[in-house]
Design a protein around this motif. Structure first.
Motif, PDB file in Angstrom:
ATOM      1  N   ARG A 172     -49.974 -59.940  32.882  1.00  0.00           N
ATOM      2  CA  ARG A 172     -49.320 -59.076  34.247  1.00  0.00           C
ATOM      3  C   ARG A 172     -48.338 -60.130  34.842  1.00  0.00           C
ATOM      4  O   ARG A 172     -47.553 -59.528  35.689  1.00  0.00           O
ATOM      5  N   ASN A 173     -48.525 -61.324  34.870  1.00  0.00           N
ATOM      6  CA  ASN A 173     -47.285 -62.022  35.456  1.00  0.00           C
ATOM      7  C   ASN A 173     -45.989 -61.926  35.025  1.00  0.00           C
ATOM      8  O   ASN A 173     -45.264 -62.000  35.737  1.00  0.00           O
ATOM      9  N   LEU A 205     -53.337 -58.295  40.220  1.00  0.00           N
ATOM     10  CA  LEU A 205     -53.787 -59.497  39.486  1.00  0.00           C
ATOM     11  C   LEU A 205     -55.255 -59.920  39.986  1.00  0.00           C
ATOM     12  O   LEU A 205     -55.716 -59.588  41.245  1.00  0.00           O
ATOM     13  N   LYS A 247     -44.219 -64.884  41.464  1.00  0.00           N
ATOM     14  CA  LYS A 247     -45.340 -65.707  40.708  1.00  0.00           C
ATOM     15  C   LYS A 247     -45.766 -66.967  41.807  1.00  0.00           C
ATOM     16  O   LYS A 247     -46.762 -67.318  42.054  1.00  0.00           O
ATOM     17  N   SER A 269     -51.467 -64.992  33.052  1.00  0.00           N
ATOM     18  CA  SER A 269     -51.933 -63.414  32.678  1.00  0.00           C
ATOM     19  C   SER A 269     -50.562 -62.722  32.109  1.00  0.00           C
ATOM     20  O   SER A 269     -49.589 -62.910  32.540  1.00  0.00           O
TER      21      SER A 269
END
Length: 168
Positions: A76-77, A162, A85, A74
């Motif tokens: 957003r990661n 997430l 992560k 994503s």
């Protein structure tokens, strides 16, 4: 369908999404559109919009792409460093625990949600926004798991929200 799952946490989000997407469809007049299954609710809403507005567009659902540790890829990661992560993969691991419990015979969605939440709570800095076990088509919450259900969740890791899901 707009006010469930993601829509409950982000009330006007899908109104904006469908408006922008329909404007783009009207301008571009595509023959195909591709939406990722990671954003499961959005994909279902766009697919329904195509039918409802009678667009002549083939909707193609694209599978979720995952990091080697299971974390759904994503944008957003990018807010997470490598260690974060790795820790965020607990979301997928927790979804797999729910699936494993179903395989062992658990059908009560309240108990299955508890399994997910308990797993997430074992990690510091994680907060569950929601966990849902719903009909894969209507997104109606289920009290008992049934085949082909959408198991989806939104989790805050520190300040990063997430989302992930599996269909099982």
């Amino acid at each position: 369908m707009f006010n469930k799952l993601e829509g409950a946490s982000r009330p006007h989000f899908f109104n904006g999404v469908t408006r922008v997407v329909s404007i783009l469809f009207d301008i571009i007049n595509p023959t195909h559109t591709f939406f990722g299954e990671k954003d499961a609710q959005q994909a279902r809403i766009i697919k329904k919009m195509i039918v409802d507005l009678q667009y002549n567009i083939d909707f193609i659902a694209c599978p979720t792409i995952r990091d080697h540790n299971g974390l759904a890829l994503s944008s957003r990661n990018s807010y997470l460093n490598l260690e974060e992560k790795s820790r965020a993969s607990i979301i997928y691991t927790s979804l797999m625990l729910v699936k494993e419990s179903i395989c062992k015979g658990e059908k009560n969605t309240k108990k299955l949600k508890h399994i997910f939440i308990s797993s997430i709570k074992k990690q510091p800095n994680f907060t569950v926004d929601y966990i849902s076990i719903a009909c894969n088509r209507s997104l109606k919450e289920l009290t008992l798991w049934q085949a082909n259900s959408l198991i989806s969740a939104a989790v805050f890791y520190k300040k990063v929200r997430l989302i992930d899901n599996i269909v099982y």
